[in-house]
Each structure stands twice: as C-alpha cells, then as structure tokens.
Design an enzyme around this catalytic site. Structure first.
Site, PDB file in Angstrom:
ATOM      1  N   HIS A 172       3.855  52.589  42.852  1.00  0.00           N
ATOM      2  CA  HIS A 172       4.016  53.503  41.719  1.00  0.00           C
ATOM      3  C   HIS A 172       3.341  52.940  40.476  1.00  0.00           C
ATOM      4  O   HIS A 172       3.017  51.747  40.410  1.00  0.00           O
ATOM      5  CB  HIS A 172       5.504  53.733  41.420  1.00  0.00           C
ATOM      6  CG  HIS A 172       6.219  52.502  40.959  1.00  0.00           C
ATOM      7  ND1 HIS A 172       6.576  51.471  41.823  1.00  0.00           N
ATOM      8  CD2 HIS A 172       6.633  52.108  39.718  1.00  0.00           C
ATOM      9  CE1 HIS A 172       7.183  50.519  41.144  1.00  0.00           C
ATOM     10  NE2 HIS A 172       7.222  50.859  39.852  1.00  0.00           N
ATOM     11  N   ASP A 174       4.175  52.700  36.325  1.00  0.00           N
ATOM     12  CA  ASP A 174       5.294  52.854  35.405  1.00  0.00           C
ATOM     13  C   ASP A 174       4.973  53.911  34.354  1.00  0.00           C
ATOM     14  O   ASP A 174       3.904  53.860  33.735  1.00  0.00           O
ATOM     15  CB  ASP A 174       5.613  51.530  34.707  1.00  0.00           C
ATOM     16  CG  ASP A 174       6.284  50.541  35.642  1.00  0.00           C
ATOM     17  OD1 ASP A 174       6.714  50.957  36.734  1.00  0.00           O
ATOM     18  OD2 ASP A 174       6.366  49.352  35.279  1.00  0.00           O
ATOM     19  N   HIS A 228       1.576  49.193  41.484  1.00  0.00           N
ATOM     20  CA  HIS A 228       2.303  48.021  41.965  1.00  0.00           C
ATOM     21  C   HIS A 228       3.484  48.452  42.822  1.00  0.00           C
ATOM     22  O   HIS A 228       3.869  49.621  42.851  1.00  0.00           O
ATOM     23  CB  HIS A 228       2.763  47.140  40.795  1.00  0.00           C
ATOM     24  CG  HIS A 228       3.652  47.838  39.814  1.00  0.00           C
ATOM     25  ND1 HIS A 228       3.183  48.752  38.887  1.00  0.00           N
ATOM     26  CD2 HIS A 228       5.000  47.774  39.606  1.00  0.00           C
ATOM     27  CE1 HIS A 228       4.175  49.208  38.151  1.00  0.00           C
ATOM     28  NE2 HIS A 228       5.295  48.632  38.570  1.00  0.00           N
ATOM     29  N   ARG A 238      16.388  38.810  46.745  1.00  0.00           N
ATOM     30  CA  ARG A 238      15.476  38.756  45.604  1.00  0.00           C
ATOM     31  C   ARG A 238      16.094  39.527  44.444  1.00  0.00           C
ATOM     32  O   ARG A 238      16.739  40.563  44.649  1.00  0.00           O
ATOM     33  CB  ARG A 238      14.112  39.358  45.959  1.00  0.00           C
ATOM     34  CG  ARG A 238      13.120  39.360  44.797  1.00  0.00           C
ATOM     35  CD  ARG A 238      11.749  39.869  45.214  1.00  0.00           C
ATOM     36  NE  ARG A 238      10.853  39.914  44.075  1.00  0.00           N
ATOM     37  CZ  ARG A 238      10.637  40.989  43.323  1.00  0.00           C
ATOM     38  NH1 ARG A 238      11.229  42.132  43.626  1.00  0.00           N
ATOM     39  NH2 ARG A 238       9.812  40.938  42.285  1.00  0.00           N
TER      40      ARG A 238
END
Length: 279
Positions: A172, A174, A228, A238
């Site tokens: 996507h 941002d 990204h 994570r």
C-alpha cells in the site's frame, strides 16, 4: 544520544533514502519505553481486546487485522489505533487510554502521550527539512500542517509458520503526509524498489520516515509516496509503531506556492544548479 531518521520516498519509481538526526537526550529511552509498552495491550485476553470501543468504518480502536480489505493474502496482525491532537492543556492520550482501557492503563497512556508529543515535534523538524530540500520557505510546510492532527497505530504481528499465505500488511501507499515508523528488532518492513521487495532493516536508535500521498500532492509530485508492505516472521513476534501526520481535513494547498515551486524546479533542472531559497 540522539535518534536517527531515514526518509523513504520515491523518485522515478526508485526509493531513495535521506539520513538525518533528531538530537534529544531522552529520545532513545522514550522509543524503548514505547516499544515495550505495546505488550500491555496486545497480551490482554481476546475478550477484553474485542471489547475496546470502535466506530464502524473508522480505524480507531482495536482490530485483529484488516483481512476484509484484501483478497490474496490473509492479513496477519493486530492493531490499536487512536487519534492525537497537539494540545498543551490536557493529556488527551492519557484520558483516552483510561476511557477505553481502564484506570490501570494510565501509565501506558502517559508513555504514548509523551511519545506522540515527541513525534509531533519531530514532524515539524521534518517539514522544515523537506521545505529546505525543495527550496521553498523553511516554515512553509510546518505552517501548512501545524493545525492538523495525527493517528497513532500500535502494530503487533504474531509469528506464523505458514508465512507464504499471510502478510503483516498488504502492499500500500500511505494516504498521510508523512508516517514516522519505529520498528522493533525483528525485520518486516519492505519497500518495492527495482522491481523487487527490499527489506528496511530495523535499528533501535532509528526512525523510518515514509512519504505519503498527501505530501506527494502538496509537493506536486516532486516527493513521491513509496509502495511498502509488512511481512510476518515464522518464529518471532514483531512490533512497530506508526505515527501518521495529516493536515486539517478542510486544508487547501496554495496554488501560488505550487506554481512557484515548479518554476524553481524547472529552473534548477535546466541549469543543473540546486534549488534556490525563496525566503
């Protein structure tokens, strides 16, 4: 010791990175505290997490992934999202944490209150840096975004032993102006460069600054948003923290400033010189 930051943008579809520093004596300890406090939320019983209030169609609150947005890979993450407005009079984040999580989360609220304040301050520094790089008035973008608001998102990615079928977050761009991202030690952030996905390796003393669609528009495409995604680890959990900076909803960019910016860019490209300052 200060905190490094890396600006990730895209030029002709090839991500580039600019490095700088944000020197505050408390910076690294605050980043560490904000990272460690994530577990206080995501390790809660599922019933309590699902009970966190959330308005339909809005990102604020708790979510066990956003699988409904994508069809190819299951989104394998949990998020806790809340708003931040710069307000010196009241600790809005603290009040929000106590309201939706309970009085026992007041300390967590203070950690993220201070973290958001620091990220908001950093965003002003970044907007000045970007303005200087573009050759416009140093305060141009800082003033444009100073009455805006931010969205803070805590991300938790559980391990998955079949990561080929999952993504932490699907590819996507941002929509924000900039995203200030803190990664923990486990790798997961990837940017698309040279027709392949490349890992942005985490550092405990570094922040990743991702240029978003709104800033791409306000710079008339000179700075480009970058595609990204986040991938999951087969064995390790994570965590990451994303601070999205956006302008006020009814903010209108100045056409005069955009035209002047493009004139200066055209002049610099034709002469091979650097962009001049406009102030």
């Amino acid at each position: 010791m200060g905190v490094l930051f890396f600006i990730i943008t895209s030029c002709k579809n090839k991500p580039t990175c600019q490095q700088g520093s944000f020197g505050q004596t408390w910076s690294t300890s605050l980043l560490k505290a904000a990272s460690e406090e994530i577990d206080s939320i995501f390790k809660l019983p599922l019933e309590r997490k699902l009970g966190i209030p959330r308005k339909t169609g809005l990102p604020q609150g708790y979510s066990g992934g956003h699988a409904e947005r994508f069809t190819k890979n299951l989104t394998w993450n949990e998020t806790f999202t809340f708003d931040y407005y710069e307000n010196d009079a009241e600790p809005l984040v603290v009040d929000h944490f106590k309201s939706v999580l309970g009085q026992d989360f007041e300390c967590s609220g203070w950690v993220y209150q201070k973290y958001c304040q620091a990220m908001w301050k950093l965003s002003g520094v970044l907007f000045e840096l970007l303005a200087v790089c573009l050759g416009v008035d140093r305060k141009h973008y800082k003033k444009f975004f100073e009455d805006g608001y931010s969205i803070m998102r805590l991300n938790f990615y559980p391990p998955c032993n079949n990561s080929a079928l999952t993504l932490g977050t699907s590819p996507h761009y941002d929509p924000s102006s900039i995203t200030i991202l803190l990664q923990e030690r486990v790798e997961g952030l990837e940017v698309f460069s040279n027709n392949k996905w490349q890992t942005v390796r985490p550092r405990p003393d570094a922040l990743v600054i991702i240029i978003g669609d709104t800033f791409m528009a306000s710079s008339n495409g000179i700075y480009k948003s970058c595609l990204h995604r986040a991938v999951v680890n087969g064995e390790r959990e994570r965590r990451s923290l994303a601070f999205f900076v956006t302008p006020k909803a009814d903010k209108v960019a100045s056409l005069k400033n955009t035209i002047e910016l493009m004139r200066l860019l055209s002049q610099a490209l034709s002469t091979g010189s650097r962009l001049p300052k406009t102030s």
